[in-house]
Design a protein around this motif. Structure first.
Motif, PDB file in Angstrom:
ATOM      1  N   ASP A 148     101.841 -11.907 -92.963  1.00 53.91           N
ATOM      2  CA  ASP A 148     101.322 -13.094 -93.655  1.00 53.91           C
ATOM      3  C   ASP A 148     101.599 -14.397 -92.907  1.00 53.91           C
ATOM      4  O   ASP A 148     101.558 -15.479 -93.502  1.00 53.91           O
ATOM      5  CB  ASP A 148     101.902 -13.194 -95.075  1.00 53.91           C
ATOM      6  CG  ASP A 148     101.483 -12.023 -95.951  1.00 53.91           C
ATOM      7  OD1 ASP A 148     100.397 -11.466 -95.710  1.00 53.91           O
ATOM      8  OD2 ASP A 148     102.250 -11.665 -96.875  1.00 53.91           O
ATOM      9  N   LYS A 161      94.105 -11.586 -91.962  1.00 53.04           N
ATOM     10  CA  LYS A 161      95.482 -12.060 -92.163  1.00 53.04           C
ATOM     11  C   LYS A 161      96.426 -11.067 -91.528  1.00 53.04           C
ATOM     12  O   LYS A 161      96.223  -9.851 -91.610  1.00 53.04           O
ATOM     13  CB  LYS A 161      95.793 -12.216 -93.648  1.00 53.04           C
ATOM     14  CG  LYS A 161      96.969 -13.143 -93.935  1.00 53.04           C
ATOM     15  CD  LYS A 161      97.054 -13.485 -95.410  1.00 53.04           C
ATOM     16  CE  LYS A 161      98.044 -14.606 -95.668  1.00 53.04           C
ATOM     17  NZ  LYS A 161      98.089 -14.997 -97.102  1.00 53.04           N
ATOM     18  N   ASP A 198      90.351 -11.485-106.250  1.00 56.12           N
ATOM     19  CA  ASP A 198      90.984 -10.165-106.080  1.00 56.12           C
ATOM     20  C   ASP A 198      90.867  -9.653-104.639  1.00 56.12           C
ATOM     21  O   ASP A 198      90.575  -8.471-104.396  1.00 56.12           O
ATOM     22  CB  ASP A 198      90.376  -9.145-107.043  1.00 56.12           C
ATOM     23  CG  ASP A 198      90.529  -9.571-108.497  1.00 56.12           C
ATOM     24  OD1 ASP A 198      91.540 -10.227-108.814  1.00 56.12           O
ATOM     25  OD2 ASP A 198      89.629  -9.253-109.294  1.00 56.12           O
ATOM     26  N   GLU A 199      91.107 -10.525-103.683  1.00 56.76           N
ATOM     27  CA  GLU A 199      91.064 -10.085-102.286  1.00 56.76           C
ATOM     28  C   GLU A 199      92.339  -9.342-101.919  1.00 56.76           C
ATOM     29  O   GLU A 199      93.434  -9.701-102.353  1.00 56.76           O
ATOM     30  CB  GLU A 199      90.889 -11.284-101.351  1.00 56.76           C
ATOM     31  CG  GLU A 199      89.484 -11.817-101.302  1.00 56.76           C
ATOM     32  CD  GLU A 199      89.311 -12.839-100.209  1.00 56.76           C
ATOM     33  OE1 GLU A 199      88.167 -13.109 -99.823  1.00 56.76           O
ATOM     34  OE2 GLU A 199      90.339 -13.393 -99.746  1.00 56.76           O
ATOM     35  N   ARG A 200      92.185  -8.325-101.109  1.00 56.45           N
ATOM     36  CA  ARG A 200      93.320  -7.555-100.624  1.00 56.45           C
ATOM     37  C   ARG A 200      93.151  -7.285 -99.133  1.00 56.45           C
ATOM     38  O   ARG A 200      92.027  -7.128 -98.648  1.00 56.45           O
ATOM     39  CB  ARG A 200      93.429  -6.221-101.371  1.00 56.45           C
ATOM     40  CG  ARG A 200      93.696  -6.358-102.865  1.00 56.45           C
ATOM     41  CD  ARG A 200      93.783  -4.983-103.518  1.00 56.45           C
ATOM     42  NE  ARG A 200      94.015  -5.090-104.963  1.00 56.45           N
ATOM     43  CZ  ARG A 200      94.093  -4.034-105.777  1.00 56.45           C
ATOM     44  NH1 ARG A 200      93.949  -2.813-105.280  1.00 56.45           N
ATOM     45  NH2 ARG A 200      94.320  -4.221-107.075  1.00 56.45           N
ATOM     46  N   LYS A 201      94.264  -7.231 -98.442  1.00 56.80           N
ATOM     47  CA  LYS A 201      94.213  -6.908 -97.028  1.00 56.80           C
ATOM     48  C   LYS A 201      93.837  -5.438 -96.846  1.00 56.80           C
ATOM     49  O   LYS A 201      94.404  -4.562 -97.500  1.00 56.80           O
ATOM     50  CB  LYS A 201      95.562  -7.199 -96.369  1.00 56.80           C
ATOM     51  CG  LYS A 201      95.890  -8.671 -96.308  1.00 56.80           C
ATOM     52  CD  LYS A 201      97.162  -8.954 -95.528  1.00 56.80           C
ATOM     53  CE  LYS A 201      98.389  -8.457 -96.240  1.00 56.80           C
ATOM     54  NZ  LYS A 201      99.644  -8.835 -95.556  1.00 56.80           N
ATOM     55  N   SER A 202      92.893  -5.196 -95.952  1.00 55.94           N
ATOM     56  CA  SER A 202      92.405  -3.833 -95.768  1.00 55.94           C
ATOM     57  C   SER A 202      92.062  -3.596 -94.308  1.00 55.94           C
ATOM     58  O   SER A 202      91.686  -4.522 -93.575  1.00 55.94           O
ATOM     59  CB  SER A 202      91.170  -3.587 -96.640  1.00 55.94           C
ATOM     60  OG  SER A 202      90.604  -2.313 -96.361  1.00 55.94           O
ATOM     61  N   LEU A 253      90.457  -9.666 -94.965  1.00 57.54           N
ATOM     62  CA  LEU A 253      90.528 -10.165 -96.346  1.00 57.54           C
ATOM     63  C   LEU A 253      89.161 -10.136 -97.024  1.00 57.54           C
ATOM     64  O   LEU A 253      89.061  -9.895 -98.232  1.00 57.54           O
ATOM     65  CB  LEU A 253      91.064 -11.594 -96.367  1.00 57.54           C
ATOM     66  CG  LEU A 253      92.514 -11.797 -95.933  1.00 57.54           C
ATOM     67  CD1 LEU A 253      92.848 -13.280 -95.892  1.00 57.54           C
ATOM     68  CD2 LEU A 253      93.473 -11.060 -96.846  1.00 57.54           C
ATOM     69  N   THR A 271      99.790  -8.832 -90.869  1.00 59.59           N
ATOM     70  CA  THR A 271     100.551  -8.003 -91.810  1.00 59.59           C
ATOM     71  C   THR A 271     101.799  -8.703 -92.316  1.00 59.59           C
ATOM     72  O   THR A 271     102.281  -8.396 -93.407  1.00 59.59           O
ATOM     73  CB  THR A 271     100.933  -6.676 -91.134  1.00 59.59           C
ATOM     74  OG1 THR A 271     101.606  -6.960 -89.894  1.00 59.59           O
ATOM     75  CG2 THR A 271      99.701  -5.829 -90.842  1.00 59.59           C
ATOM     76  N   ARG A 318      94.689  -7.596 -90.869  1.00 55.45           N
ATOM     77  CA  ARG A 318      93.949  -6.878 -91.905  1.00 55.45           C
ATOM     78  C   ARG A 318      92.850  -7.812 -92.426  1.00 55.45           C
ATOM     79  O   ARG A 318      93.045  -9.018 -92.535  1.00 55.45           O
ATOM     80  CB  ARG A 318      94.868  -6.439 -93.045  1.00 55.45           C
ATOM     81  CG  ARG A 318      95.987  -5.508 -92.620  1.00 55.45           C
ATOM     82  CD  ARG A 318      95.443  -4.178 -92.117  1.00 55.45           C
ATOM     83  NE  ARG A 318      96.521  -3.264 -91.740  1.00 55.45           N
ATOM     84  CZ  ARG A 318      96.970  -3.115 -90.500  1.00 55.45           C
ATOM     85  NH1 ARG A 318      96.451  -3.842 -89.517  1.00 55.45           N
ATOM     86  NH2 ARG A 318      97.936  -2.241 -90.246  1.00 55.45           N
TER      87      ARG A 318
END
Length: 271
Positions: free
Chosen positions: A74, A70, A47-51, A38, A72, A36
């Motif tokens: 981690d 990254k 405020d990074e999120r996996k997308s 980052l 899934t 995903r």
């Protein structure tokens, strides 16, 4: 490439060239293999999120695309740099935890139709080849060693007592288990004659019957265990066995024929 169509439709406004379209395809292949995104750039942002989507500003630099991914679970974090060099794109990917690096060079024209950027169904070509290049050139080299070796211990546990070179179709040897093969003396050794008489407890072969091939006159190149052309096939005479040839072994042999040599003391009437 299921899933790429909605991604491309979402990113279409930012796609201004064939390199942008190729980055969308590469990005989706990483998503398919469990990664995903980052964000863009070398350093993480707030405020990074996996997308599964591309981050804001992913197309800002048309010469070097920099994206971070990254897995899934981690376990791994990848840094992707896509460098545009004329009509090619060099993908350089580094696993930040293991410092492993993989790279692939793609010709943009092999996978993108630049005149059809507005039509998803025509913009991509050779998609199966692109998937194979990404999987073999990036995903496989950066895979953790434990993942590659997962199936190996399972295969070893099936028959732990069998040797690795075990072949169920191989004919077992005739020699009984636990015994040693006899140490046959050299068939050309002149000292093999009478060995059993001189040392009856030594397990040596050779006794009172004199083998002409071991009579003390070396006969180079004659070995009955290897066969006699036109008379005996190879293996007919066991190695080291006493063998009296039943005919001439060939013309032109050096030295006298051992069959014509008189035995020691032949003129002794008490012999």
């Amino acid at each position: 490439m299921a899933g790429l169509e909605p991604l491309y439709a979402w990113a279409r406004a930012a796609v201004s060239g064939p390199q942008d379209a190729l980055i969308c395809g590469v990005h989706w292949e990483l998503v398919r293999h469990g990664y995903r995104c980052l964000g863009a750039g070398d350093q993480p942002g707030p405020d990074e999120r996996k997308s599964e989507l591309l981050p804001t500003g992913w197309e800002a630099n048309k010469e070097v695309y920099t994206l971070r991914y990254k897995s899934t679970d981690d376990a791994r974090e990848l840094l992707l740099k896509a460098i545009v060099v004329e009509d090619s794109m060099i993908l350089n990917v580094m696993d930040r935890s293991s410092q492993k690096v993989a790279d692939v060079t793609l010709a943009v024209a092999d996978y993108i139709n630049p005149e059809h950027l507005d039509d998803f169904h025509k913009v991509y070509k050779n998609t199966e080849e692109l998937r194979t290049r990404i999987a073999s050139g990036i995903i496989a080299p950066l895979r953790a060693p434990t993942e590659k070796a997962k199936k190996e211990p399972e295969a070893e546990k099936k028959d732990p007592d069998l040797p690795r070179d075990y072949d169920p179709l191989r004919v077992p040897p005739r020699q009984p288990a636990g015994t040693r093969a006899p140490s046959w003396p050299s068939p050309l050794s002149p000292f093999a004659v009478g060995g059993e008489d001189l040392d009856p407890f030594g397990g040596r072969s050779g006794g009172m019957i004199v083998d002409p091939l071991r009579s003390g006159c070396p006969q180079p190149g004659i070995d009955p265990s290897s066969g006699i052309p036109g008379r005996l096939p190879p293996g007919a005479v066991p190695p080291g066995a006493r063998f009296d040839p039943f005919g001439p072994l060939g013309a032109g042999r050096p030295g006298p024929d051992p069959d014509h040599l008189p035995p020691p003391g032949y003129d002794d009437m008490f012999m």
